[in-house]
Structures are given as C-alpha cells and as structure tokens.
Design a protein around this motif. Structure first.
Motif, PDB file in Angstrom:
ATOM      1  N   SER A  15       5.873 -27.562  -1.150  1.00 19.49           N
ATOM      2  CA  SER A  15       5.147 -28.620  -0.451  1.00 19.49           C
ATOM      3  C   SER A  15       4.506 -28.041   0.804  1.00 19.49           C
ATOM      4  N   LYS A  16       3.417 -28.658   1.242  1.00 22.83           N
ATOM      5  CA  LYS A  16       2.734 -28.152   2.434  1.00 22.83           C
ATOM      6  C   LYS A  16       3.573 -28.360   3.690  1.00 22.83           C
ATOM      7  N   ASP A  17       4.591 -29.215   3.592  1.00 23.30           N
ATOM      8  CA  ASP A  17       5.448 -29.506   4.739  1.00 23.30           C
ATOM      9  C   ASP A  17       6.736 -28.696   4.737  1.00 23.30           C
ATOM     10  N   ARG A  18       6.845 -27.762   3.806  1.00 22.75           N
ATOM     11  CA  ARG A  18       8.123 -27.091   3.623  1.00 22.75           C
ATOM     12  C   ARG A  18       7.929 -25.582   3.532  1.00 22.75           C
ATOM     13  N   ALA A  19       8.789 -24.849   4.217  1.00 20.41           N
ATOM     14  CA  ALA A  19       8.805 -23.393   4.078  1.00 20.41           C
ATOM     15  C   ALA A  19      10.004 -23.026   3.216  1.00 20.41           C
ATOM     16  N   MET A  20       9.821 -22.048   2.337  1.00 19.67           N
ATOM     17  CA  MET A  20      10.918 -21.654   1.454  1.00 19.67           C
ATOM     18  C   MET A  20      11.097 -20.146   1.450  1.00 19.67           C
ATOM     19  N   LEU A  21      12.372 -19.745   1.496  1.00 21.83           N
ATOM     20  CA  LEU A  21      12.706 -18.334   1.443  1.00 21.83           C
ATOM     21  C   LEU A  21      13.659 -18.105   0.281  1.00 21.83           C
ATOM     22  N   VAL A  22      13.215 -17.306  -0.668  1.00 20.58           N
ATOM     23  CA  VAL A  22      14.036 -17.004  -1.841  1.00 20.58           C
ATOM     24  C   VAL A  22      14.501 -15.561  -1.740  1.00 20.58           C
ATOM     25  N   ILE A  23      15.802 -15.393  -1.690  1.00 20.74           N
ATOM     26  CA  ILE A  23      16.367 -14.060  -1.552  1.00 20.74           C
ATOM     27  C   ILE A  23      16.890 -13.630  -2.905  1.00 20.74           C
ATOM     28  N   THR A  24      16.446 -12.493  -3.378  1.00 29.93           N
ATOM     29  CA  THR A  24      16.898 -12.072  -4.707  1.00 29.93           C
ATOM     30  C   THR A  24      16.881 -10.557  -4.845  1.00 29.93           C
ATOM     31  N   GLU A  47      16.030 -33.112   0.986  1.00 29.49           N
ATOM     32  CA  GLU A  47      14.628 -32.823   1.324  1.00 29.49           C
ATOM     33  C   GLU A  47      14.469 -32.000   2.597  1.00 29.49           C
ATOM     34  N   PRO A  48      15.097 -30.837   2.645  1.00 25.11           N
ATOM     35  CA  PRO A  48      14.996 -30.004   3.841  1.00 25.11           C
ATOM     36  C   PRO A  48      13.572 -29.487   4.037  1.00 25.11           C
ATOM     37  N   SER A  49      13.242 -29.122   5.281  1.00 26.57           N
ATOM     38  CA  SER A  49      11.903 -28.578   5.527  1.00 26.57           C
ATOM     39  C   SER A  49      11.912 -27.046   5.524  1.00 26.57           C
ATOM     40  N   LEU A  50      13.112 -26.462   5.602  1.00 28.31           N
ATOM     41  CA  LEU A  50      13.239 -25.014   5.411  1.00 28.31           C
ATOM     42  C   LEU A  50      14.343 -24.775   4.390  1.00 28.31           C
ATOM     43  N   CYS A  51      13.957 -24.279   3.214  1.00 27.85           N
ATOM     44  CA  CYS A  51      14.948 -24.010   2.163  1.00 27.85           C
ATOM     45  C   CYS A  51      15.188 -22.518   2.084  1.00 27.85           C
ATOM     46  N   VAL A  52      16.427 -22.124   2.171  1.00 28.59           N
ATOM     47  CA  VAL A  52      16.789 -20.723   1.996  1.00 28.59           C
ATOM     48  C   VAL A  52      17.676 -20.642   0.761  1.00 28.59           C
ATOM     49  N   MET A  53      17.260 -19.847  -0.208  1.00 25.98           N
ATOM     50  CA  MET A  53      18.051 -19.712  -1.427  1.00 25.98           C
ATOM     51  C   MET A  53      18.525 -18.272  -1.530  1.00 25.98           C
ATOM     52  N   HIS A 106       8.234 -17.508   0.426  1.00 27.93           N
ATOM     53  CA  HIS A 106       8.360 -16.061   0.576  1.00 27.93           C
ATOM     54  C   HIS A 106       9.622 -15.583  -0.119  1.00 27.93           C
ATOM     55  N   ALA A 107       9.571 -14.349  -0.603  1.00 29.54           N
ATOM     56  CA  ALA A 107      10.748 -13.761  -1.239  1.00 29.54           C
ATOM     57  C   ALA A 107      11.192 -12.554  -0.431  1.00 29.54           C
ATOM     58  N   ILE A 108      12.480 -12.383  -0.314  1.00 29.88           N
ATOM     59  CA  ILE A 108      13.022 -11.151   0.242  1.00 29.88           C
ATOM     60  C   ILE A 108      13.790 -10.457  -0.854  1.00 29.88           C
ATOM     61  N   MET A 109      13.439  -9.192  -1.070  1.00 34.74           N
ATOM     62  CA  MET A 109      14.144  -8.381  -2.049  1.00 34.74           C
ATOM     63  C   MET A 109      14.726  -7.185  -1.328  1.00 34.74           C
ATOM     64  N   GLY A 110      15.759  -6.623  -1.886  1.00 32.89           N
ATOM     65  CA  GLY A 110      16.314  -5.445  -1.240  1.00 32.89           C
ATOM     66  C   GLY A 110      17.546  -4.974  -1.965  1.00 32.89           C
ATOM     67  N   PRO A 111      17.907  -3.715  -1.721  1.00 36.35           N
ATOM     68  CA  PRO A 111      19.087  -3.166  -2.385  1.00 36.35           C
ATOM     69  C   PRO A 111      20.359  -3.905  -1.969  1.00 36.35           C
ATOM     70  N   ASN A 112      21.406  -3.726  -2.755  1.00 34.23           N
ATOM     71  CA  ASN A 112      22.712  -4.288  -2.402  1.00 34.23           C
ATOM     72  C   ASN A 112      23.156  -3.780  -1.052  1.00 34.23           C
ATOM     73  N   GLY A 113      23.691  -4.673  -0.252  1.00 32.19           N
ATOM     74  CA  GLY A 113      24.224  -4.263   1.046  1.00 32.19           C
ATOM     75  C   GLY A 113      23.176  -4.107   2.122  1.00 32.19           C
ATOM     76  N   SER A 114      21.938  -4.520   1.848  1.00 34.28           N
ATOM     77  CA  SER A 114      20.885  -4.305   2.843  1.00 34.28           C
ATOM     78  C   SER A 114      20.877  -5.397   3.922  1.00 34.28           C
ATOM     79  N   GLY A 115      21.626  -6.457   3.714  1.00 32.64           N
ATOM     80  CA  GLY A 115      21.705  -7.495   4.744  1.00 32.64           C
ATOM     81  C   GLY A 115      21.039  -8.808   4.361  1.00 32.64           C
ATOM     82  N   LYS A 116      20.733  -8.982   3.083  1.00 30.40           N
ATOM     83  CA  LYS A 116      20.036 -10.204   2.642  1.00 30.40           C
ATOM     84  C   LYS A 116      20.882 -11.452   2.883  1.00 30.40           C
TER      85      LYS A 116
END
Ligand SMILES: Nc1ncnc2c1ncn2[C@@H]1O[C@H](COP(=O)(O)OP(=O)(O)O)[C@@H](O)[C@H]1O
Ligand SMILES: [Mg+2]
Length: 251
Positions: free
Chosen positions: A195-204, A165-171, A32-42
């Motif tokens: 991977s099917k065993d991993r959740a990923m969150l990409v913040i940009t 090899e984390p199972s939750l990656c937050v970038m 999943h990706a989270i997008m948002g303006p500067n200062g929104s709390g990402k």
C-alpha cells in the motif's frame, strides 16, 4: 518513511558488535528486501526495530516518520504502527489466538484514538480475514502457536498483520523450514498488504521468496552493514554468485 542511520548494535553484556554502521531508508509505499549470509545480523536488525530486550544500540538512530523510536518501549512502537511478523513465534499456552489478537488490536486502536471493537464487530472482522487466508476458526480458539505447523504459524502471522494493519511491516523469514506452502502464504500476504501508506521490509536468506514478492529494492547485509543495494535483479544475481564476495571482504 523508515530511516536507519549509522546503526551500531551489540548484544547486551557482550563486546562484539553485530551491526556496524547500518544505514537504510524505506519510503512508504515500497517493499524492500534484506538478504545476507547466516549470522550477518538480519534478525538482530528486526529485533532492534521492534525494541526487543537484550540488544544495545551504541550509536546511530532509527527514525520512523521522522521520530526516533530508540527510547520507545515495544508497545509504543507497535502503537506507532511497527510490526514484526516474527514477534510472537513463541507459543503462548493458555492464551487463545482470538483473545490475543483482540487485545493487540484494541491496544493499537486505542493509541490511534479509535474505539475498541465490540465482540460481534471483532468476530466479524476476524471471520472475514480468516476465511480469506483459509484459516479455520477452531485454530484461533487454540492457544497461540501451540502445536501449529509451520504453515499454520505463517497463516496466523499474516492474519495478525492484516488485522492490525501496521504501517511498517518487518518480516523475518528465518532460514529454516519455509516450505512451498508457507512461502506462498507469506508472498500472498505481503502482496496483499502492499500500500502507498505502508513500508515493508522482508528479510530472507533465500532468493526464492522474492520470485513471488518482487521488492522495489534489495539490500545485501554482510558484516553488519549494507554492502550493496539494487533493484529486484540483485536478488537473482545473488542466487547465482552467493555471498562469497561479501564474506571475503568481511574477513
Ligand atoms: N542474543 C544473542 N546473544 C548472543 N549472540 C547473538 C544474539 N543474537 C545474535 N547474536 C549473534 O549475532 C550474530 C548475528 O545474528 P543474527 O542477527 O541472528 O543473524 P542472521 O539473522 O543474519 O542469521 C550471530 O553471530 C549471532 O550468533
Ligand atoms: Mg535470522
């Protein structure tokens, strides 16, 4: 599955809320990706997920695999497989990258009930991964991040991620200085880790990165909450329309 329920967060010692009822679910296997303006709390969200000091959760919960992480120390969360790519953006003079990664890996292995790696085992693993990422072993003998270029920092982060090899990656891809090279490193790193065993969150902040990653879901964070969610196309729409719609609503 990562489940964030009605999360309210403020900076310790301040009154103003930064996150104001943020809810989000990321099943394993999805990016999943989270997008948002500067200062929104990402970045605040990223820090609260890993338990960084200085933030206070005043309401709501964060569940990882059904278990609340709020009372866990950062090390405990790491042991549960939670990893923030920008966890160590700071330079650590005097600690060589290899030493740093070895103690991090052994700590994680210990809590997984796995034996520590011997020196030859560890070196073999690192050499393989570093080679794949085009990282010079000499760089890893230097103190963590000291004098690294932006691209080198990105490579070393992705290397940490591949080794642990984390199972939750937050970038948390901060808004500054992601040049084409760094962008490609991050995108390839994320894609390789899907991977099917991993959740990923990409913040940009920018859509560019998502041309190369193509997330399963995109969420817009504005004014401390998820204001809109959609498929990968939402990122393209945002590129055209910007965040004005959300900022006006927030005002
Ligand atoms: N440690 C802190 N002390 C004071 N204010 C903070 C702190 N961390 C974040 N903030 C404030 O919270 C808001 C959200 O910041 P941040 O999470 O960094 O946003 P983003 O990453 O979306 O740009 C901003 O107004 C920022 O100034
Ligand atoms: Mg940020």
């Amino acid at each position: 599955m990562l489940e964030i329920r009605d999360l309210h967060v403020k900076v310790e010692g301040e009154e103003r809320e930064i996150l104001k009822g943020l809810s989000l679910k990321i099943p394993k296997g999805e990016v999943h990706a989270i997008m948002g303006p500067n200062g929104s709390g990402k970045s605040t969200l990223a820090y609260v997920l890993v338990g960084r000091d200085g933030y206070e959760v005043t309401k709501g919960d964060i569940l990882w695999n059904g278990e609340s992480v709020l009372e866990m120390e950062p090390e405990e969360r790491a042991a549960k497989g939670i990893f923030l790519a920008f966890q160590y953006p700071i330079e650590i003079p005097g600690v060589a990258g290899l030493t740093f990664m070895r103690s991090a890996l052994n700590a994680v292995r210990k809590t997984r009930g796995e034996a520590e790696l011997t020196t030859p085992e560890f070196m073999k693993l690192i050499k393989e991964k570093a080679h794949k990422l085009n990282i010079d072993m000499e760089m890893l003998k230097r103190p963590v991040n000291v004098g690294f270029s932006g691209g080198e920092k990105k490579r070393s982060e992705i290397l940490q991620m591949e080794v642990l090899e984390p199972s939750l990656c937050v970038m948390d891809e901060t808004d500054s200085g992601l040049d084409i090279d760094a962008l490609r490193i991050v995108a390839e790193g994320v894609n390789a880790m899907r991977s099917k065993d991993r959740a990923m969150l990409v913040i940009t902040h920018y859509q560019r990165l998502l041309n190369h990653i193509v997330p399963d879901r995109v969420h817009v964070l504005a004014d401390g909450r998820i204001r809109k969610s959609g498929g990968a196309n939402l990122a393209l729409e945002l590129e055209k329309s910007g965040y004005a719609e959300f900022q006006e609503e927030a005002a």
